[in-house]
Write a protein that holds these residues in place. Structure first.
Motif, PDB file in Angstrom:
ATOM      1  N   ARG A 119       0.816  -1.201   0.000  1.00 13.43           N
ATOM      2  CA  ARG A 119       0.000   0.000   0.000  1.00 13.43           C
ATOM      3  C   ARG A 119       0.855   1.258   0.000  1.00 13.43           C
ATOM      4  O   ARG A 119       0.600   2.208  -0.723  1.00 13.43           O
ATOM      5  N   ASN A 120       1.901   1.275   0.832  1.00 15.76           N
ATOM      6  CA  ASN A 120       2.653   2.508   0.976  1.00 15.76           C
ATOM      7  C   ASN A 120       3.673   2.706  -0.131  1.00 15.76           C
ATOM      8  O   ASN A 120       3.851   3.805  -0.626  1.00 15.76           O
ATOM      9  N   GLN A 121       4.392   1.640  -0.481  1.00 14.23           N
ATOM     10  CA  GLN A 121       5.401   1.767  -1.542  1.00 14.23           C
ATOM     11  C   GLN A 121       5.243   0.592  -2.493  1.00 14.23           C
ATOM     12  O   GLN A 121       6.028  -0.354  -2.427  1.00 14.23           O
ATOM     13  N   PRO A 122       4.248   0.644  -3.381  1.00 10.79           N
ATOM     14  CA  PRO A 122       3.974  -0.544  -4.208  1.00 10.79           C
ATOM     15  C   PRO A 122       5.133  -0.963  -5.094  1.00 10.79           C
ATOM     16  O   PRO A 122       5.479  -2.146  -5.150  1.00 10.79           O
ATOM     17  N   SER A 123       5.784   0.012  -5.751  1.00  7.07           N
ATOM     18  CA  SER A 123       6.839  -0.397  -6.681  1.00  7.07           C
ATOM     19  C   SER A 123       8.044  -0.938  -5.919  1.00  7.07           C
ATOM     20  O   SER A 123       8.681  -1.894  -6.357  1.00  7.07           O
ATOM     21  N   ALA A 124       8.360  -0.362  -4.766  1.00  9.23           N
ATOM     22  CA  ALA A 124       9.517  -0.865  -4.013  1.00  9.23           C
ATOM     23  C   ALA A 124       9.260  -2.263  -3.493  1.00  9.23           C
ATOM     24  O   ALA A 124      10.144  -3.127  -3.537  1.00  9.23           O
ATOM     25  N   SER A 125       8.026  -2.518  -3.020  1.00  3.76           N
ATOM     26  CA  SER A 125       7.768  -3.851  -2.482  1.00  3.76           C
ATOM     27  C   SER A 125       7.709  -4.882  -3.600  1.00  3.76           C
ATOM     28  O   SER A 125       8.133  -6.023  -3.405  1.00  3.76           O
ATOM     29  N   LEU A 126       7.216  -4.480  -4.764  1.00  4.25           N
ATOM     30  CA  LEU A 126       7.258  -5.433  -5.886  1.00  4.25           C
ATOM     31  C   LEU A 126       8.695  -5.630  -6.337  1.00  4.25           C
ATOM     32  O   LEU A 126       9.067  -6.706  -6.799  1.00  4.25           O
ATOM     33  N   LEU A 129      10.908  -8.516  -5.269  1.00  2.00           N
ATOM     34  CA  LEU A 129      10.777  -9.856  -5.832  1.00  2.00           C
ATOM     35  C   LEU A 129      11.958 -10.234  -6.697  1.00  2.00           C
ATOM     36  O   LEU A 129      12.082 -11.384  -7.094  1.00  2.00           O
ATOM     37  N   LEU A 130      12.823  -9.249  -7.015  1.00  2.00           N
ATOM     38  CA  LEU A 130      13.969  -9.549  -7.868  1.00  2.00           C
ATOM     39  C   LEU A 130      15.222  -9.094  -7.123  1.00  2.00           C
ATOM     40  O   LEU A 130      15.417  -7.905  -6.929  1.00  2.00           O
ATOM     41  N   PRO A 131      16.088 -10.026  -6.719  1.00  2.00           N
ATOM     42  CA  PRO A 131      17.319  -9.610  -6.040  1.00  2.00           C
ATOM     43  C   PRO A 131      18.217  -8.815  -6.963  1.00  2.00           C
ATOM     44  O   PRO A 131      18.167  -8.961  -8.182  1.00  2.00           O
ATOM     45  N   GLU A 132      19.044  -7.971  -6.348  1.00  2.00           N
ATOM     46  CA  GLU A 132      19.919  -7.141  -7.167  1.00  2.00           C
ATOM     47  C   GLU A 132      20.974  -7.966  -7.863  1.00  2.00           C
ATOM     48  O   GLU A 132      21.501  -8.917  -7.297  1.00  2.00           O
ATOM     49  N   GLY A 133      21.318  -7.516  -9.052  1.00  2.00           N
ATOM     50  CA  GLY A 133      22.463  -8.133  -9.726  1.00  2.00           C
ATOM     51  C   GLY A 133      22.203  -9.497 -10.310  1.00  2.00           C
ATOM     52  O   GLY A 133      23.117 -10.307 -10.426  1.00  2.00           O
ATOM     53  N   THR A 134      20.944  -9.787 -10.628  1.00  2.00           N
ATOM     54  CA  THR A 134      20.711 -11.079 -11.298  1.00  2.00           C
ATOM     55  C   THR A 134      21.008 -10.941 -12.783  1.00  2.00           C
ATOM     56  O   THR A 134      20.684  -9.919 -13.386  1.00  2.00           O
ATOM     57  N   PRO A 135      21.603 -11.951 -13.372  1.00  2.00           N
ATOM     58  CA  PRO A 135      21.824 -11.908 -14.828  1.00  2.00           C
ATOM     59  C   PRO A 135      20.479 -11.970 -15.560  1.00  2.00           C
ATOM     60  O   PRO A 135      19.537 -12.610 -15.113  1.00  2.00           O
ATOM     61  N   THR A 136      20.407 -11.273 -16.686  1.00  2.00           N
ATOM     62  CA  THR A 136      19.134 -11.062 -17.386  1.00  2.00           C
ATOM     63  C   THR A 136      18.378 -12.333 -17.763  1.00  2.00           C
ATOM     64  O   THR A 136      17.168 -12.379 -17.626  1.00  2.00           O
ATOM     65  N   GLU A 146      10.837 -16.109  -6.256  1.00  2.00           N
ATOM     66  CA  GLU A 146      10.648 -15.176  -5.151  1.00  2.00           C
ATOM     67  C   GLU A 146       9.180 -15.085  -4.748  1.00  2.00           C
ATOM     68  O   GLU A 146       8.845 -14.990  -3.568  1.00  2.00           O
ATOM     69  N   THR A 147       8.291 -15.095  -5.762  1.00  2.00           N
ATOM     70  CA  THR A 147       6.858 -15.037  -5.428  1.00  2.00           C
ATOM     71  C   THR A 147       6.445 -16.261  -4.630  1.00  2.00           C
ATOM     72  O   THR A 147       5.706 -16.152  -3.640  1.00  2.00           O
ATOM     73  N   THR A 148       6.934 -17.423  -5.079  1.00  2.00           N
ATOM     74  CA  THR A 148       6.601 -18.649  -4.343  1.00  2.00           C
ATOM     75  C   THR A 148       7.089 -18.558  -2.906  1.00  2.00           C
ATOM     76  O   THR A 148       6.359 -18.893  -1.959  1.00  2.00           O
ATOM     77  N   SER A 149       8.341 -18.065  -2.730  1.00  2.00           N
ATOM     78  CA  SER A 149       8.874 -18.002  -1.369  1.00  2.00           C
ATOM     79  C   SER A 149       8.079 -17.018  -0.529  1.00  2.00           C
ATOM     80  O   SER A 149       7.873 -17.217   0.665  1.00  2.00           O
ATOM     81  N   LEU A 150       7.619 -15.937  -1.178  1.00  2.00           N
ATOM     82  CA  LEU A 150       6.808 -14.977  -0.430  1.00  2.00           C
ATOM     83  C   LEU A 150       5.501 -15.603   0.040  1.00  2.00           C
ATOM     84  O   LEU A 150       5.072 -15.430   1.183  1.00  2.00           O
ATOM     85  N   LEU A 151       4.851 -16.374  -0.849  1.00  2.00           N
ATOM     86  CA  LEU A 151       3.549 -16.924  -0.493  1.00  2.00           C
ATOM     87  C   LEU A 151       3.676 -18.065   0.499  1.00  2.00           C
ATOM     88  O   LEU A 151       2.775 -18.320   1.293  1.00  2.00           O
ATOM     89  N   ILE A 152       4.825 -18.756   0.445  1.00  2.00           N
ATOM     90  CA  ILE A 152       5.021 -19.884   1.367  1.00  2.00           C
ATOM     91  C   ILE A 152       5.333 -19.387   2.768  1.00  2.00           C
ATOM     92  O   ILE A 152       5.216 -20.123   3.742  1.00  2.00           O
ATOM     93  N   ARG A 153       5.739 -18.118   2.886  1.00  2.00           N
ATOM     94  CA  ARG A 153       6.306 -17.641   4.142  1.00  2.00           C
ATOM     95  C   ARG A 153       5.444 -17.870   5.372  1.00  2.00           C
ATOM     96  O   ARG A 153       5.968 -18.313   6.398  1.00  2.00           O
TER      97      ARG A 153
END
Lengths: 178, 254
Positions: A119-126, A129-136, A146-153
């Motif tokens: 709600r407060n920072q939608p783009s930052a929280s989305l 879902l992608l860690p920094e520095g991942t190869p394209t 990441e989504t799966t890990s979020l939902l399993i939490r």
């Protein structure tokens, strides 16, 4: 009355009255509210010092807006500490061995943090879902992971607490019988 | 701990209930809510007692032993405890199982920990409170010290003021000297100016006299030279020649 290993995990019941509510609330008797004084007795002083220590540790990295979580988190940690430590004594019942209770703690808290972030920072929280520095080439796969890990939490949180406590209690029983 | 609270609260509650008028105190059991009579007294909070309640063996309050003392004497509570325990064990109301072993181990550890570290924890709690009090006292003492230094400074200022008269005298002398010096300077200027004018007059007169004298001498010379007749001129020339010859011989003689 013969006790099997798992009798300690059944929800206590006396003359047909479920005792789960007293077992949740009675540990609070050990934490007396400090009252109206400036200098308290030794027990209150030590408890206040401990609570203060925990709150400081939790809140120092956060900015002012994060301090809204202080009450919830500190009370949560104090409740879990007292309930779990008291469960080590014999003939006690630990409510946190019940998966139902732990899921009741985990799911609302997880959902609250998720929805507040969205709600407060939608783009930052989305963006989390992608860690920094991942190869394209890996990006789509990683977002799914990441989504799966979020939902399993919440499930992970609840089951973790339950499993840890149940295992601990079982271990104590096994060691004392063997 | 809780029993002590109830015991302590009971007389106050009873007294409060007895203070009501007779018709009401008859139906005391129906009065569940305390009536708000008298002032709200929130401060000063009554002080904490110096020592906690007396306990024997760390668990059982002393009041229990005192309660049983008139009927059963000193060993009464211990007999009660032992009898109760043996009754529970022999009738298998309490079954010895693995939890008993666990209880024994945990109890040993707890007792050992309390005996070994109890005093340290109590000292730590006391230290926390002492530090709190010390901080507040520090504030008070700092304030007192600051005020005392302010008083000292004020007294010093007051002493300094007493020397004010000397300062003013010195200033007065200073100004008087300046005025005197100025006055004398101007006097000197006046004197010089007047002297200059008088000198001028004197010089004028001198000059006039000098001129008169010169003029008179000139006139006398002129009249004398005019009065020389030619034959007198010859005799004068002869005298001059004689004088020159005489002077030459005089010079040789010297």
């Amino acid at each position: 009355m013969n006790l099997s290993f798992f009798d300690q995990f059944s929800s206590p019941c006396l003359l047909g009255i479920p005792l789960i509510l007293p077992s949740l609330l009675l540990p609070a008797l050990l934490l007396p509210s400090p009252g109206n004084r400036w200098i308290n007795n030794r027990l209150s002083t030590i408890q206040l010092w401990f609570t203060h220590l925990i709150t400081k540790q939790l809140m120092t990295p956060l900015n002012k807006a994060g301090h809204k979580w202080a009450l919830l988190l500190t009370s949560l940690i104090l409740m879990l500490l007292s309930i779990n430590l008291l469960g080590l004594l014999p003939y006690t019942f630990t409510p946190t061995t019940q998966l139902s209770m732990n899921m009741a703690l985990a799911l609302p808290l997880w959902l609250a943090t998720l929805l507040t972030g969205l709600r407060n920072q939608p783009s930052a929280s989305l963006g989390h879902l992608l860690p920094e520095g991942t190869p394209t080439p890996l990006i789509p796969a990683l977002i799914m992971i990441e989504t799966t890990s979020l939902l399993i939490r919440p499930l992970a949180l609840g089951v973790r607490l339950t499993a840890n406590l149940t295992a601990g209690h079982l271990l104590i029983q096994l060691i004392s019988t063997a | 701990m809780l029993s002590r609270l109830v015991l302590r609260a009971a007389p106050a509650v009873l007294k409060g209930l007895q203070g009501l008028p007779p018709p009401v105190s008859a139906g005391i059991l129906h009065v569940a809510r305390p009536l708000h009579t008298g002032q709200h007294r929130l401060a000063p909070v009554p002080p904490l007692p110096e020592k906690g309640g007396e306990v024997r063996h760390g668990l059982i309050p002393e009041e229990f032993f005192q309660f049983l003392y008139p009927k059963t004497g000193v060993t009464g509570p211990y007999m009660l405890g032992t009898g109760l325990l043996l009754y529970l064990l022999s009738k298998e109301i309490y079954v010895i199982n693995h939890e008993t072993v666990a209880a024994a181990c945990i109890l040993t550890v707890i007792i050992y920990a309390v005996k070994k570290y109890g005093a340290d924890v109590a000292a730590f709690a006391d230290k926390l409170n002492e530090e709190k009090i010390a901080k507040a006292l520090e504030v008070k003492n700092e304030a007192i010290k600051a005020l005392e230094t302010a008083i000292e400074e004020e007294k010093k200022e007051q002493w300094r003021i007493e020397g004010r008269s000397y300062l003013f005298d010195a200033k007065r002398n200073n100004i008087a000297m300046l005025l005197e010096a100025n006055y004398r300077e101007r006097l000197l200027t006046v004197y010089n100016e007047v002297k200059k004018r008088l000198d001028y007059q004197v010089a004028l007169q001198n000059l006039k006299r000098q001129k008169e004298q010169d003029h008179m001498v000139q006139w006398v010379e002129k009249s004398v030279i005019q009065s020389i007749t030619p034959q007198q001129k010859e005799s004068i020339a002869k005298c001059i020649l004689d004088l020159k010859a005489l002077s030459k011989s005089a010079q040789v003689a010297v």
